[in-house]
Design an enzyme around this catalytic site. Structure first.
Site, PDB file in Angstrom:
ATOM      1  N   HIS A  20      -4.980   2.134   1.652  1.00  0.00           N
ATOM      2  CA  HIS A  20      -4.741   0.767   1.166  1.00  0.00           C
ATOM      3  C   HIS A  20      -5.099   0.764  -0.319  1.00  0.00           C
ATOM      4  O   HIS A  20      -6.207   1.184  -0.681  1.00  0.00           O
ATOM      5  CB  HIS A  20      -5.598  -0.226   1.935  1.00  0.00           C
ATOM      6  CG  HIS A  20      -5.251  -0.275   3.388  1.00  0.00           C
ATOM      7  ND1 HIS A  20      -4.467  -1.256   3.933  1.00  0.00           N
ATOM      8  CD2 HIS A  20      -5.556   0.567   4.408  1.00  0.00           C
ATOM      9  CE1 HIS A  20      -4.318  -1.026   5.231  1.00  0.00           C
ATOM     10  NE2 HIS A  20      -4.963   0.071   5.547  1.00  0.00           N
ATOM     11  N   ASP A  45      -7.673   5.935   4.704  1.00  0.00           N
ATOM     12  CA  ASP A  45      -7.641   4.476   4.892  1.00  0.00           C
ATOM     13  C   ASP A  45      -8.170   3.743   3.648  1.00  0.00           C
ATOM     14  O   ASP A  45      -7.398   3.379   2.772  1.00  0.00           O
ATOM     15  CB  ASP A  45      -8.452   4.091   6.147  1.00  0.00           C
ATOM     16  CG  ASP A  45      -7.854   2.934   6.920  1.00  0.00           C
ATOM     17  OD1 ASP A  45      -6.796   2.431   6.519  1.00  0.00           O
ATOM     18  OD2 ASP A  45      -8.454   2.519   7.933  1.00  0.00           O
ATOM     19  N   ASP A  46      -9.471   3.478   3.594  1.00  0.00           N
ATOM     20  CA  ASP A  46     -10.104   2.793   2.457  1.00  0.00           C
ATOM     21  C   ASP A  46     -11.337   3.613   2.074  1.00  0.00           C
ATOM     22  O   ASP A  46     -12.471   3.239   2.418  1.00  0.00           O
ATOM     23  CB  ASP A  46     -10.547   1.375   2.867  1.00  0.00           C
ATOM     24  CG  ASP A  46      -9.400   0.552   3.453  1.00  0.00           C
ATOM     25  OD1 ASP A  46      -8.674  -0.079   2.686  1.00  0.00           O
ATOM     26  OD2 ASP A  46      -9.238   0.561   4.699  1.00  0.00           O
ATOM     27  N   GLU A  80      -5.586   0.499  16.649  1.00  0.00           N
ATOM     28  CA  GLU A  80      -6.894   0.789  16.045  1.00  0.00           C
ATOM     29  C   GLU A  80      -7.937  -0.028  16.831  1.00  0.00           C
ATOM     30  O   GLU A  80      -8.965   0.491  17.235  1.00  0.00           O
ATOM     31  CB  GLU A  80      -6.898   0.382  14.562  1.00  0.00           C
ATOM     32  CG  GLU A  80      -8.227   0.622  13.836  1.00  0.00           C
ATOM     33  CD  GLU A  80      -8.249   0.061  12.406  1.00  0.00           C
ATOM     34  OE1 GLU A  80      -7.348  -0.735  12.050  1.00  0.00           O
ATOM     35  OE2 GLU A  80      -9.172   0.411  11.641  1.00  0.00           O
ATOM     36  N   HIS A  84      -1.789   7.343   4.576  1.00  0.00           N
ATOM     37  CA  HIS A  84      -2.333   6.029   4.954  1.00  0.00           C
ATOM     38  C   HIS A  84      -3.550   5.669   4.110  1.00  0.00           C
ATOM     39  O   HIS A  84      -4.681   6.063   4.427  1.00  0.00           O
ATOM     40  CB  HIS A  84      -2.699   6.041   6.445  1.00  0.00           C
ATOM     41  CG  HIS A  84      -3.104   4.710   6.985  1.00  0.00           C
ATOM     42  ND1 HIS A  84      -2.425   4.060   7.997  1.00  0.00           N
ATOM     43  CD2 HIS A  84      -4.134   3.878   6.674  1.00  0.00           C
ATOM     44  CE1 HIS A  84      -3.012   2.908   8.277  1.00  0.00           C
ATOM     45  NE2 HIS A  84      -4.075   2.771   7.478  1.00  0.00           N
ATOM     46  N   HIS A 118       0.153  -1.063  11.471  1.00  0.00           N
ATOM     47  CA  HIS A 118      -1.140  -0.789  12.095  1.00  0.00           C
ATOM     48  C   HIS A 118      -1.083  -1.223  13.560  1.00  0.00           C
ATOM     49  O   HIS A 118      -0.741  -2.368  13.855  1.00  0.00           O
ATOM     50  CB  HIS A 118      -2.256  -1.574  11.416  1.00  0.00           C
ATOM     51  CG  HIS A 118      -2.710  -1.010  10.108  1.00  0.00           C
ATOM     52  ND1 HIS A 118      -1.880  -0.869   9.031  1.00  0.00           N
ATOM     53  CD2 HIS A 118      -3.925  -0.529   9.718  1.00  0.00           C
ATOM     54  CE1 HIS A 118      -2.560  -0.338   8.027  1.00  0.00           C
ATOM     55  NE2 HIS A 118      -3.790  -0.123   8.408  1.00  0.00           N
TER      56      HIS A 118
HETATM   57  N1  HPA Z   1      -7.091  -1.779   8.480  1.00  0.00           N
HETATM   58  C1  HPA Z   1      -6.346  -2.877   8.569  1.00  0.00           C
HETATM   59  N2  HPA Z   1      -6.084  -3.634   7.538  1.00  0.00           N
HETATM   60  C2  HPA Z   1      -6.580  -3.295   6.356  1.00  0.00           C
HETATM   61  C3  HPA Z   1      -7.369  -2.190   6.201  1.00  0.00           C
HETATM   62  C4  HPA Z   1      -7.646  -1.388   7.327  1.00  0.00           C
HETATM   63  O1  HPA Z   1      -8.347  -0.373   7.242  1.00  0.00           O
HETATM   64  N3  HPA Z   1      -7.703  -2.115   4.899  1.00  0.00           N
HETATM   65  C5  HPA Z   1      -7.140  -3.148   4.296  1.00  0.00           C
HETATM   66  N4  HPA Z   1      -6.459  -3.874   5.169  1.00  0.00           N
HETATM   67 ZN    ZN Z   2      -5.282   1.055   7.370  1.00  0.00          ZN
END
Ligand code: HPA
Ligand code: ZN
Length: 343
Positions: free
Chosen positions: A29, A288-289, A210, A27, A207
């Site tokens: 992006h 994630d990022d 969260e 996971h 997603h």
């Molecule tokens: N969550 C949801 N959408 C997203 C994310 C994230 O961490 N990063 C880029 N788009």
């Molecule tokens: Zn994400």
């Protein structure tokens, strides 16, 4: 396989060695992996003023998740050509390989690569795939792409994204998913896009859970028929749902550092990842990022090991779960599994 006695603290050396294990990450992006210096460099080349999205120390600047989504889109705006995305691919795979990731999946958005136009998307994809092949040759890291629609861009744009995905399904594009603002619309508003992707042979994730509660996770499974969930961690209070996830072997793409940084849970100690795993839910670990959330795969492993006193066998198990749930073909899965076992 037994978990460690939590009364016996791991040594620093053990924690370090755990963080260096070979890893499978499911996971991330794609644009969200861009180091801030990379985005600043592109902004300078293209003479775009992005100063408002950076702090004086050079890191990305945002207040909360919703502001993060805005800053993310501003940062992404300097990624314009297929060549820019190829350079991004090289930079992020180098970084992942430096974190001992051997197989990684990333969410790719045709929205940012030609606005959802199929022939433009194919050009971007071509350039990205060339860069991924080079990274595989240079660093031994394997990349697979999950085409991702963006929830707050709405169901019509998601349809275009799904058509881009369906037109490019293959060895490299293997999944379809949805990111963006979980507070906008419902999972079922995107059923057409997910049905289109499924019919094209793509594997599905979205997603959920969260920001919204357990009901969101239930709807993701029931209304979209996904086999993996991005995050899903807010399911932790609903035991019937957890049992359903365990029984159906739905894998959660858990991103502990992201959740703590964004305030989904106050600290890693309060994060439900260990409880989810104990309940029999399939959990995996991702970033994630990573530069946005000040994390790396090394850091995730170090923090999980020291917080939950998880020994090496737990992390090996998490990686096995991840490759079993990976959106790749059987031969790739076997090859990665072998590398996980041999190192
Ligand atoms: N969550 C949801 N959408 C997203 C994310 C994230 O961490 N990063 C880029 N788009
Ligand atoms: Zn994400």
């Amino acid at each position: 396989m037994t978990d460690r006695d939590p009364n016996e603290p791991l040594s620093e050396e053990e924690i370090h060695n755990i963080s260096r294990l070979p890893k499978v990450e499911l996971h991330t992006h794609f644009e969200g992996m861009a180091p801030p210096a990379f985005i600043r460099g592109l902004a300078k080349e293209k003479k775009v003023d992005l100063s408002k999205i950076f702090r004086p120390d050079g890191s990305y600047d945002y207040r909360d998740f919703w502001h993060f989504l805005e800053v993310y889109e501003a940062a992404t705006s300097v990624l314009k050509s297929p060549e820019d995305f190829a350079r991004l691919c090289t930079a992020v795979l180098e970084e992942s390989a430096a974190n001992d990731v051997i197989y990684t999946e990333t969410f790719m958005s045709p929205d940012f690569c030609g606005g959802g136009d199929v022939s433009a998307w194919k050009e971007y994809l071509h350039a990205i795939q060339d860069a991924a092949r080079e990274a595989e040759r240079d660093h031994g890291i394997l990349l697979r792409g999950t085409v991702t629609c963006i929830r707050h861009f709405g169901p019509d744009q998601a349809r275009r994204t799904a058509l881009c995905a369906a037109e490019t399904v293959g060895d490299f594009i293997t999944g379809f998913g949805m990111g963006g603002d979980e507070k906008k619309g419902k999972q079922r508003d995107f059923a057409w896009a997910f049905d289109c992707a499924r019919e094209a042979g793509l594997r599905l994730t979205t997603h959920a859970g969260e920001w919204n509660g357990p009901q969101e996770v239930r709807e993701a499974v029931e209304d979209l028929g996904v086999e993996r969930i991005g995050h899903g961690v807010r399911a932790h209070t609903d035991f019937a749902l957890l049992d359903m996830l365990a029984e159906r072997e739905i894998t959660l793409e858990v991103c502990p550092g992201s959740n703590v940084f964004l305030g989904v849970f106050p600290s890693l100690k309060d994060h439900p990842i260990a409880k989810l795993r104990e309940r029999g839910v399939k959990v995996t670990v991702s970033t994630d990022d990573p530069p946005f959330f000040h994390t790396t795969m090394h850091k995730e492993y170090e923090d999980l090991a020291s917080t939950f006193q998880w020994g090496e066998e737990v992390f090996r198990d998490l990686n096995k779960t991840a490759i079993e749930a990976a959106f790749c073909d059987a031969a790739t899965r076997e090859a990665v599994l072998k590398r996980l076992e041999q190192t």
